[in-house]
Each structure stands twice: as C-alpha cells, then as structure tokens.
Scaffold this motif. Structure first.
Motif, PDB file in Angstrom:
ATOM      1  N   LYS A 261      48.231  44.273  51.815  1.00 15.95           N
ATOM      2  CA  LYS A 261      49.104  43.946  50.676  1.00 15.95           C
ATOM      3  C   LYS A 261      48.432  44.245  49.342  1.00 15.95           C
ATOM      4  CE  LYS A 261      51.545  40.534  53.329  1.00 15.95           C
ATOM      5  NZ  LYS A 261      51.511  39.151  53.799  1.00 15.95           N
ATOM      6  N   TYR A 262      47.172  43.899  49.247  1.00 17.21           N
ATOM      7  CA  TYR A 262      46.470  44.166  47.989  1.00 17.21           C
ATOM      8  C   TYR A 262      46.374  45.664  47.732  1.00 17.21           C
ATOM      9  CZ  TYR A 262      45.026  39.290  47.936  1.00 17.21           C
ATOM     10  OH  TYR A 262      45.016  37.940  47.903  1.00 17.21           O
TER      11      TYR A 262
ATOM     12  N   LEU B 160      49.777  46.975  46.585  1.00 15.09           N
ATOM     13  CA  LEU B 160      50.037  46.667  45.173  1.00 15.09           C
ATOM     14  C   LEU B 160      49.198  47.565  44.279  1.00 15.09           C
ATOM     15  CD1 LEU B 160      50.231  42.788  45.137  1.00 15.09           C
ATOM     16  CD2 LEU B 160      52.030  44.385  44.577  1.00 15.09           C
TER      17      LEU B 160
ATOM     18  N   ARG C 137      50.801  50.260  41.700  1.00 11.34           N
ATOM     19  CA  ARG C 137      50.483  50.179  40.276  1.00 11.34           C
ATOM     20  C   ARG C 137      49.897  51.489  39.796  1.00 11.34           C
ATOM     21  NH1 ARG C 137      47.289  44.701  38.839  1.00 11.34           N
ATOM     22  NH2 ARG C 137      48.957  43.220  39.124  1.00 11.34           N
TER      23      ARG C 137
ATOM     24  N   ILE D 284      38.992  50.451  32.347  1.00  4.60           N
ATOM     25  CA  ILE D 284      39.352  49.360  31.438  1.00  4.60           C
ATOM     26  C   ILE D 284      39.694  49.964  30.093  1.00  4.60           C
ATOM     27  CG2 ILE D 284      38.103  47.697  29.969  1.00  4.60           C
ATOM     28  CD1 ILE D 284      37.386  46.164  32.363  1.00  4.60           C
TER      29      ILE D 284
ATOM     30  N   GLU E 182      39.982  43.746  39.808  1.00  2.92           N
ATOM     31  CA  GLU E 182      39.216  43.042  40.829  1.00  2.92           C
ATOM     32  C   GLU E 182      39.681  41.612  41.028  1.00  2.92           C
ATOM     33  OE1 GLU E 182      34.870  41.940  40.453  1.00  2.92           O
ATOM     34  OE2 GLU E 182      34.839  44.061  40.918  1.00  2.92           O
ATOM     35  N   ASN E 183      40.056  40.957  39.936  1.00  4.30           N
ATOM     36  CA  ASN E 183      40.291  39.533  40.043  1.00  4.30           C
ATOM     37  C   ASN E 183      41.671  39.207  40.586  1.00  4.30           C
ATOM     38  OD1 ASN E 183      37.753  38.740  38.916  1.00  4.30           O
ATOM     39  ND2 ASN E 183      38.505  39.783  37.112  1.00  4.30           N
ATOM     40  N   GLU E 184      42.552  40.156  40.648  1.00  2.47           N
ATOM     41  CA  GLU E 184      43.850  39.858  41.240  1.00  2.47           C
ATOM     42  C   GLU E 184      44.036  40.612  42.549  1.00  2.47           C
ATOM     43  OE1 GLU E 184      45.152  41.032  36.852  1.00  2.47           O
ATOM     44  OE2 GLU E 184      46.605  41.624  38.371  1.00  2.47           O
ATOM     45  N   LEU E 185      43.574  41.858  42.596  1.00  3.36           N
ATOM     46  CA  LEU E 185      43.862  42.680  43.767  1.00  3.36           C
ATOM     47  C   LEU E 185      42.623  42.941  44.599  1.00  3.36           C
ATOM     48  CD1 LEU E 185      46.284  45.286  42.219  1.00  3.36           C
ATOM     49  CD2 LEU E 185      46.786  43.163  43.374  1.00  3.36           C
ATOM     50  N   VAL E 186      41.626  42.088  44.515  1.00  2.00           N
ATOM     51  CA  VAL E 186      40.387  42.258  45.243  1.00  2.00           C
ATOM     52  C   VAL E 186      39.749  43.593  44.861  1.00  2.00           C
ATOM     53  CG1 VAL E 186      39.253  42.089  47.445  1.00  2.00           C
ATOM     54  CG2 VAL E 186      41.357  40.857  47.067  1.00  2.00           C
TER      55      VAL E 186
ATOM     56  N   ARG F 228      41.652  43.411  29.963  1.00  4.75           N
ATOM     57  CA  ARG F 228      42.541  44.310  30.699  1.00  4.75           C
ATOM     58  C   ARG F 228      43.997  44.028  30.325  1.00  4.75           C
ATOM     59  NH1 ARG F 228      41.158  42.273  35.519  1.00  4.75           N
ATOM     60  NH2 ARG F 228      39.448  43.733  35.725  1.00  4.75           N
TER      61      ARG F 228
ATOM     62  N   TYR G  30      50.212  44.592  33.823  1.00  2.00           N
ATOM     63  CA  TYR G  30      50.914  45.760  34.350  1.00  2.00           C
ATOM     64  C   TYR G  30      52.131  46.143  33.510  1.00  2.00           C
ATOM     65  CZ  TYR G  30      53.622  48.491  37.656  1.00  2.00           C
ATOM     66  OH  TYR G  30      54.358  49.463  38.244  1.00  2.00           O
TER      67      TYR G  30
ATOM     68  N   MET H 176      57.243  39.399  49.665  1.00  2.00           N
ATOM     69  CA  MET H 176      55.976  39.601  50.329  1.00  2.00           C
ATOM     70  C   MET H 176      55.150  38.337  50.095  1.00  2.00           C
ATOM     71  SD  MET H 176      53.601  42.888  49.945  1.00  2.00           S
ATOM     72  CE  MET H 176      52.785  42.702  48.394  1.00  2.00           C
TER      73      MET H 176
ATOM     74  N   MET I 179      46.307  34.293  48.384  1.00  2.00           N
ATOM     75  CA  MET I 179      45.186  34.454  47.453  1.00  2.00           C
ATOM     76  C   MET I 179      44.178  33.375  47.791  1.00  2.00           C
ATOM     77  SD  MET I 179      47.112  35.399  43.962  1.00  2.00           S
ATOM     78  CE  MET I 179      45.679  35.740  42.989  1.00  2.00           C
TER      79      MET I 179
ATOM     80  N   HIS J 155      38.693  34.722  47.412  1.00  2.00           N
ATOM     81  CA  HIS J 155      39.339  35.702  46.563  1.00  2.00           C
ATOM     82  C   HIS J 155      38.577  35.705  45.249  1.00  2.00           C
ATOM     83  CE1 HIS J 155      42.405  37.371  43.889  1.00  2.00           C
ATOM     84  NE2 HIS J 155      42.904  37.945  44.958  1.00  2.00           N
ATOM     85  N   PRO J 156      38.394  36.879  44.643  1.00  2.00           N
ATOM     86  CA  PRO J 156      37.515  36.931  43.475  1.00  2.00           C
ATOM     87  C   PRO J 156      37.944  36.036  42.319  1.00  2.00           C
ATOM     88  CG  PRO J 156      38.056  39.128  44.230  1.00  2.00           C
ATOM     89  CD  PRO J 156      38.860  38.180  45.050  1.00  2.00           C
ATOM     90  N   SER J 157      39.207  35.632  42.263  1.00  2.00           N
ATOM     91  CA  SER J 157      39.644  34.964  41.039  1.00  2.00           C
ATOM     92  C   SER J 157      39.701  33.456  41.164  1.00  2.00           C
ATOM     93  CB  SER J 157      41.015  35.458  40.644  1.00  2.00           C
ATOM     94  OG  SER J 157      41.959  34.874  41.493  1.00  2.00           O
TER      95      SER J 157
ATOM     96  N   LEU K 293      40.156  38.218  33.036  1.00  2.00           N
ATOM     97  CA  LEU K 293      41.093  39.048  32.291  1.00  2.00           C
ATOM     98  C   LEU K 293      40.468  40.379  31.915  1.00  2.00           C
ATOM     99  CD1 LEU K 293      42.850  36.388  30.087  1.00  2.00           C
ATOM    100  CD2 LEU K 293      43.508  37.328  32.271  1.00  2.00           C
ATOM    101  N   GLY K 294      39.320  40.702  32.479  1.00  2.00           N
ATOM    102  CA  GLY K 294      38.761  42.041  32.316  1.00  2.00           C
ATOM    103  C   GLY K 294      37.658  42.158  31.286  1.00  2.00           C
TER     104      GLY K 294
ATOM    105  N   ILE L 203      44.783  42.806  22.991  1.00  2.00           N
ATOM    106  CA  ILE L 203      44.991  42.737  24.440  1.00  2.00           C
ATOM    107  C   ILE L 203      44.845  41.296  24.916  1.00  2.00           C
ATOM    108  CG2 ILE L 203      44.250  43.637  26.664  1.00  2.00           C
ATOM    109  CD1 ILE L 203      43.169  46.050  25.299  1.00  2.00           C
TER     110      ILE L 203
ATOM    111  N   ARG M 155      47.699  39.042  26.726  1.00  2.00           N
ATOM    112  CA  ARG M 155      47.523  38.468  28.057  1.00  2.00           C
ATOM    113  C   ARG M 155      47.682  36.956  28.077  1.00  2.00           C
ATOM    114  NH1 ARG M 155      45.175  40.977  32.246  1.00  2.00           N
ATOM    115  NH2 ARG M 155      46.056  39.254  33.380  1.00  2.00           N
TER     116      ARG M 155
ATOM    117  N   ILE N 242      46.369  34.928  37.232  1.00  2.00           N
ATOM    118  CA  ILE N 242      44.937  34.881  36.964  1.00  2.00           C
ATOM    119  C   ILE N 242      44.678  34.174  35.639  1.00  2.00           C
ATOM    120  CG2 ILE N 242      42.898  36.305  36.692  1.00  2.00           C
ATOM    121  CD1 ILE N 242      44.256  36.455  39.424  1.00  2.00           C
TER     122      ILE N 242
END
Lengths: 396, 410
Positions: free
Chosen positions: A142-143, A146, A150, A223, A231-235, A362, A365, B26, B30, B34-36, B141-142, B214, B218, B395
């Motif tokens: 799934k990740y 997505l 994207r 970025i 990384e933090n949402e979609l691994v 970042r 989307y 779907m 998470m 998971h990284p977040s 957030l990047g 940005i 966000r 996130i």
C-alpha cells in the motif's frame, strides 16, 4: 574504424566518470548536509569518509537480492532497470566541452550530438516516470502504491512547466542541438556581461531559469517535492519493497536525474563551458582557487583538530597545488578550462539542490499539484509568450 | 450528524454506488513500527485515495504495568518508576509524585530552596521535552535540519541533568520531602549560561520555520478539533491553549510556589497545528524567563524538609547521632510509612495536565497509584483530528499532539 574506436573510448570514459560522479555526489550530499546539520557526516571509511561510496556499493551489490513473495515478479524486477537505464541515457547527448584536439585527433567532448538533443532529453525524462509507477504498482504494497501514484502524478504535472521553461531560451538560441545552444551563448555584452541565456537580450531568461530549477526539483523528487518517498508517511514510498542492487538502481537513478537536471540547466541557461569573465583572466581562476584551497589545507594541517589531520590536510593541499599547476600547462589547458567551468556551474546547482534539502520542509500532495497547475504553469506560459513577443520584435 | 457508522451513511446512487465506494477504500496500518509515530502507536487508517475516512489509534504496545508495579515497592522506590512513565518529562513525573506523597503526609514543610529548585527543574524539563517535540515535528514535515539544531540544545540540557543526578534521562531527582542531593557546585552557573543563550536559539528556530510559506501551508488550518470535543475527551496542555483556553495548572492551582514567579500562559486562538507550534515556542520563552527568575532569586537554606521519618538523614548526623542512625535504618529496611488516605495531585507537564491519584493504607507501600497522563487524553482525539484530512496531514496532526507512548500506556 577510427570513429568506432574513438566512440568506444569516449563511451567508456564518460560512463566511468559519470558513475563515479554519481557515487561521489552522494558522498558530497551527505557531507554538505551533515555540516548544515552540525555533524561530521561519513567519517569512518577512508580519510573523511572518502571511501564510503565504495563501501556502499560493495554492500549493496553483495546483499541478497530478495524478492518478496507477494510482488508481480516481472514488473518488480523490470522497474529499477527501467528507471536507471533511462536516467543514464540522457548523458549521451549532453556535451561537456568544446571541440578539442588529443594526439592530433579532433573530437567533441560529447558522445553524440542529436539535432533534437533537447527534445530527446525531455522525451527520456517523460518516460522515466514508468520506472517509479511500475515499482509502486508491482510491489503490491500500500505504501509503495501511494508513493508510485503520487510520483506519477507529480512527474506528469511538472513535466509541463519543465518543458515550457526550456522552450523560452530555445526561442532566443534558435536551435535544439546542445552543441549549437552553447555556441549561441558565447561572447560578452559590453565586454563583461556574458551572453548566457540568463542574461541574453532581448529578454533575459532568469524567470525561466528559476522555473526550470523548481520543476527540476519536482522531477527529481527532491525536497521540498519529495512526496513519493516522504519517509514519515509512506515509509520509503515506491521503493519500500526493494533491497540490494534493485534498491541501488533507484538510488542511482535519482542521483543521475539530479546531475542531468543540473547539466541541462548549465547548458541551457548558464552558457555551458563558457567562462564568466572575458579574456585570459578566466584561465587563471581555477589555479587561484586551487592555490587558495591548498593554503587552507596547509593552515588546518599546521593546527590539527584531530591527530591525523596533520597528515590528511597537507596531502590534500599538495594534491590541490599539483592540480593548480596542471591548469597552467598549455598542452592540457584547452581541455581542462571548459571542463572546469562546466563542472563548477553544474556543481553550484547541485550544491543548491543539497542546500535546499537541508533547509525546507516538504509540501503536501495537493499543495504540490496546486502549485504546479495554478502558479508554475501559468507563469511559464507567460514567460514564453513575453519571450516570443520580444524575439519577434527585436530579431537578431 | 447522527451517530452512524461509516457503512450506514446513505450515499447518493444507492447500494451499487456505496459498494463501489467501499471497494475503493484502502485500510493502511500506520505503526506500530512506522517512521512517524515516535514509539509504538498503531493507527488504523481507512483511505479513500489519499483522504482519511476513518482513523483509530490502537494503544497498548508499550504497556509496562508501572501503575501495578508501584503497589509492590515502597514509597521512595516508586520515584524511579515515575521516571519511566513519560520518559521525556521525567522530572515533572517525579514532581507530581513527590507532591502527592507530601500532601498525604500533610504536616511537612518543603524548604524554599527545594521548591525553587523544583520549579527550575520542571521548567528545564519543559524545555527539553519541547525541544524533542520541535525537532521531531519538523523532521516529520521534511525540515530535517531542525532535529539537529534542537538536539544540540537538548544535549546541553541533558548534560545539566546528568550533572545534578548522574543520569541523563532517568533522573529520579525530585523525592518526597525535597530533592535527592544538593545540586553540585558550578551547576547554577551552567544553567545560567544556558538560559542566557537559549532565547537566541529560539529565534534561530523561528527564522527557519515561523514565516516559511511551506511550513505555514502544512500547519495552518490542519488538525482542528472543537473546544467542546477537547473538554469532553480530556485534552489538556498546549493543544488546549492553542485553542484559546488559558488553562494552566501552574496558574490555576499553583504548586511548589509557582505563584511567586512572573510568567504568562501562552495561548493562541487558531486551534490548529500552527497555533500549537506557536504556543510551545512561546512556552519555551516563558520557561526561560522562569528559570532566570529562579536563578536570580534562589533562596539559601536546606534542600530537603526537616522530616526525619520521610527523608534520609545526613551522613554526618548518622555518625554522631543515634536517632539519625535509627531513622536511616528504618527508612532503608522497611520504608517510609505514609498515613492512610487518598489524594489527587496535578501539575502541568510539558504535554498537559499530569495527575497522580495516590491511595495509602498506612503501610510502607502505596495501595494504589493511578496516573492521569496527558498523552492518553490527547491521543483519544486522533480520530476526530484526522477524519476527512489528507494522509500527509495525519503526520502534522500527530506531531502537534506531542504524545509519548510510555505516557499513554504506562
């Protein structure tokens, strides 16, 4: 026979240099990013981590090429090769310098000069979205899905401003061959303003250059547009399920795309290998820069911060001095000077890529798409129209 | 909207359309790795494209049974467990437990120096916790460099903690009856140095984030939850203050002589991720002010209460006085006896209102230590916060809640 041999030599040379540059770009990125973030970066493998890229390559190559059971095998394996092959293809039409003479043979520092070089680059970058989309879909995760979705949407959207931004300088330069493009940017206004596209009359292409860079960031998934692998949402986005050499292929593709964008920007907007200063002064700049580097190295070698700095810094200083001397040798100067300016300009752009990564958050989307369609694209079109109008009003 | 389940909401187009919509959904897991999620929170997210239709937090992956363990050890030993509840705000947990036990005992006077030290430590802890939050939130957030800048300052804070307690994180420094030890020589100067430089560092963070378009895009308007919902779900701390409710235990029920310090409650009215960011930044400034005041007006005197039945005697006294030796022996072997009763004590932790409900049956072990932890309340709101938002917003929203899973599961 002569042509074949020469081409083979050039291909081998370009491939070797380009692949090494890829590996070391990653080292540079890690180092620059680390220093932005108050840490030393790679430091263990070799002096100042200089052998880290080699270690990474060995690690990735010797790892087990594991294929998860739930993937669509054919496309799963195909995707990274599509990505990396297309990313490496572009380099074949990009020139690195003017016509040179080596051992009495005249040749261009370029593999091949297509009459439609610019279109070729655009076409290849448009197709390269398949690598990412296929990877996302075939991974059956799934990740990944997505991430792949994207990325496809993002790359297709940013393709437009990217192409339109390229079109504007082409109106000024009036050609599609990279060789001709660079030649059309030679010379100086009033003897000191270079005739690069960003400065060229009747309409300097500064806007176009900025648009191209922004779209380039999005094209290469960097970025602030790195959503596909956020990384933090979609691994890890579309390459979540990839390991070993297949992962390395995506990694290489990303860095190859980055280099390609920087090189194309240099060729189209920054006058390729033409020096920024008129006359013979520019021939001494690399020597001056390298001597300065050597002086800094010796200074730090004399006041070592770590104990082995007493050896590594003077060695680096001696190497810089030797290179500085090399730039003064009349035999190789006509080859090295254009290369120096070309690499310097492209390197500056790559540095900006890394710098931005160390600074900005970042996008989201939908904001990204909004930005592409409601800001970037209209501005690019406007820029194109104004350029066209001015070129028509003031023909050369 | 009436309380319908997602499947029962009537859709235009009848059964066929509803079926199709369900197919397009779907479900993404998470977490727990998971990284977040910063720990082991699992969020089951239903996605329609990138839009979250439903999100349910699933907790319990870090359950340690600390509350139950407290019943098996004596009163002083519990302090070490409170460190591990909210491991990013251990001094606040030490403090609330100490206050609760002191309240149970009743007739005990904490000397002013200990009280001021406690205030200062709690505020240093707030800085340290908020720095971790800022760094990880920005990283999510990047903006990855923020993490390193924030941890530069946090590292100095941890060194300060290590200096007085010998531990970087599990300090166990605030004990019932005062402090564990006298702060070492040179410690106050070190804190002073930090407090002097820290405001400029906050400015530095704000340069990177405050007006960054940005960052604004966000965080503004993301993670809205109405004040009524917050109050029903028991949300406290910066989340509540970010919605304009000036609720701060330090002001409303001052403890440990907070009423003698001059500071403002940081509030914003945006009720979104950006407001919470601003509230926490402002809190860091206010905390620095409190620390400065505590340093300037630090009273002289003992650092623990004169309560021989509760606190360990001094070393010298043990060698010269018989009673001191007896008390020491009694406290160490059988523990402190706390009079029977029950108390509820709340303090303002970096994450919100942390409260311990302590019951004693008069023995040397607590009968019950219930912890009302802020993260637990805050995580409850996750479903409301995420519903109808984009996956990327989850996130930002989760980062703005600043939960610690040890605090949720305890």
């Amino acid at each position: 026979m002569n042509f074949l041999l020469l081409t083979l030599i050039k291909v081998a040379l370009v491939a070797a240099v380009f692949l090494t540059a890829l590996a070391y770009l990653q080292w540079i990125e890690r180092k620059v990013l680390a220093h932005i973030q108050l840490r030393p970066g790679p430091y263990r493998v070799g002096p100042h981590g200089l052998l880290q890229p080699l270690a990474d390559v060995i690690k990735l190559v010797t790892k087990e090429g594991f294929i998860p059971s739930h993937v669509n095998k054919f496309f799963y394996v195909l995707a990274p090769f599509v990505a990396v092959a297309l990313a490496l293809t572009t380099i074949s039409v990009l020139p690195f310098g003017p016509e040179i003479q080596v051992f009495g043979i005249h040749t261009w520092m370029q593999l091949t000069d297509l009459k439609i070089g610019v279109l070729f680059v655009l076409a290849v970058s448009a197709v390269s979205v398949y690598g990412v989309a296929l990877a996302g879909w075939a991974s059956n995760n799934k990740y990944s899905l997505l991430g792949g979705l994207r990325s496809s949407a993002q790359m297709v959207s940013y393709e437009l401003p990217y192409a339109v931004a390229i079109a504007a300088p082409l109106l000024l330069l009036n050609t599609l061959s990279f060789r001709e493009i660079v030649n059309a940017q030679a010379g100086f206004y009033f003897g000191f303003i270079p005739r690069w596209s960003v400065f060229q009359l009747p309409f300097p292409q500064i806007f176009s250059f900025v648009l191209f860079l922004i779209a380039g960031f999005a094209e290469t998934n960097r970025i602030p547009f790195d959503l596909p692998e956020a990384e933090n949402e979609l691994v890890a986005g579309y390459h979540t399920e990839y390991s070993s050499m297949k992962f390395a292929a995506f990694f290489m593709a990303e860095y190859a795309n980055m280099i390609t964008v920087a090189l194309v920007a240099t060729l189209l907007f920054l006058g390729g290998w033409h020096p920024p200063l008129p006359g013979a002064i520019s021939n001494y700049i690399p020597t001056a820069v390298l001597v300065l580097v050597a002086a800094i190295c010796f200074y730090h070698g004399a006041q070592p911060y770590r104990k082995w700095d007493r050896f590594t810094f003077p060695i680096a200083g001696v190497i810089s001095l030797l290179l500085a001397g090399l730039f003064l040798v009349p035999l190789v100067q006509p080859i090295l000077m254009p290369l120096f300016w070309f690499v310097a300009k492209a390197g500056l752009l790559l540095f900006i890529f890394i710098w931005v990564r160390g600074t900005l958050p970042r996008f989201r989307y939908d904001q990204l798409m909004h930005f592409a369609w409601t800001f970037l694209f209209p501005v690019a079109i406007l820029n194109l129209l104004v350029t066209g109008l001015l070129v028509a009003l003031f023909p050369k | 909207m009436p309380d319908l389940k997602e499947e029962e909401i009537p859709l235009a187009g009848g059964e066929a359309r509803a079926e199709e919509t369900r197919k397009r959904r779907m479900t993404v897991n998470m977490g727990p790795q998971h990284p977040s999620t910063h720990g082991v929170l699992r969020v089951v997210v239903d996605l329609d494209g990138e839009v979250i239709t439903q999100a349910a937090p699933d907790i319990g992956y870090l359950h340690t049974g600390i509350e139950k363990q407290c019943e098996a050890i004596n009163w002083h030993q519990v302090v070490t467990l409170t460190d591990r509840v909210d491991y990013l705000a251990n001094l606040s947990n030490n403090l609330v437990y100490a206050l609760a036990v002191e309240k149970l005992i009743g007739d005990i006077e904490i000397p002013p120096k200990a009280q001021w030290m406690r205030v200062m430590l709690a505020e240093l802890q707030r800085l340290s916790s908020h720095l971790v939050w800022l760094g990880t939130h920005a990283l999510d957030l990047g903006a990855m460099s923020m993490l390193f800048y924030c941890f530069r300052e946090r590292e100095e804070l941890l060194r300060i903690f290590e200096m007085f307690s010998g531990q970087r994180m599990m300090t166990s420094y605030i004990r019932p009856g005062g402090l564990a030890l006298e702060p070492p020589r040179g410690w106050h100067q070190r804190v002073k140095k930090f407090a002097d430089i820290f405001p400029s560092r906050i400015d530095e963070y704000e340069t990177l984030l405050e007006n960054n378009p940005i960052w604004l895009k966000r965080t503004r308007g993301v993670g809205y939850i109405s004040v009524e919902d917050m109050l029903t779900e028991g949300i406290t701390g910066p989340m509540l203050r970010g919605a304009g409710v000036a609720w701060d235990i330090r002001k409303s029920e001052p403890y440990s002589s907070y009423e003698k310090f001059d500071f403002q409650i940081a509030t914003r009215t945006g009720n979104d991720v950006y407001s919470r960011y601003q509230v926490r930044m402002e809190e860091m400034r206010q905390s620095t002010r409190i620390i400065q005041q505590a340093l300037d007006g630090m009273p002289e005197g003992p650092w623990k209460a004169d309560a021989p039945k509760l606190t360990l005697p001094d070393r010298e006294k043990m060698k010269t006085q018989m009673e001191a030796l007896i008390y020491h022996f009694k406290i160490v072997t059988e523990g402190v006896r706390v009079p029977a009763g029950e108390v509820y004590q709340a303090v303002e932790s970096p994450r919100g209102e942390i409260a311990y409900y302590v019951v004693s049956d008069g023995t040397s072990k607590p009968y019950r230590v219930y912890m009302r932890t802020p993260s637990f309340g805050n995580v409850q709101a996750l479903g409301t916060l995420l519903k109808g938002r984009l996956l990327s917003d989850s996130i930002a929203a989760m980062g703005s809640m600043d939960f610690v899973l040890g605090d949720v599961d305890r």
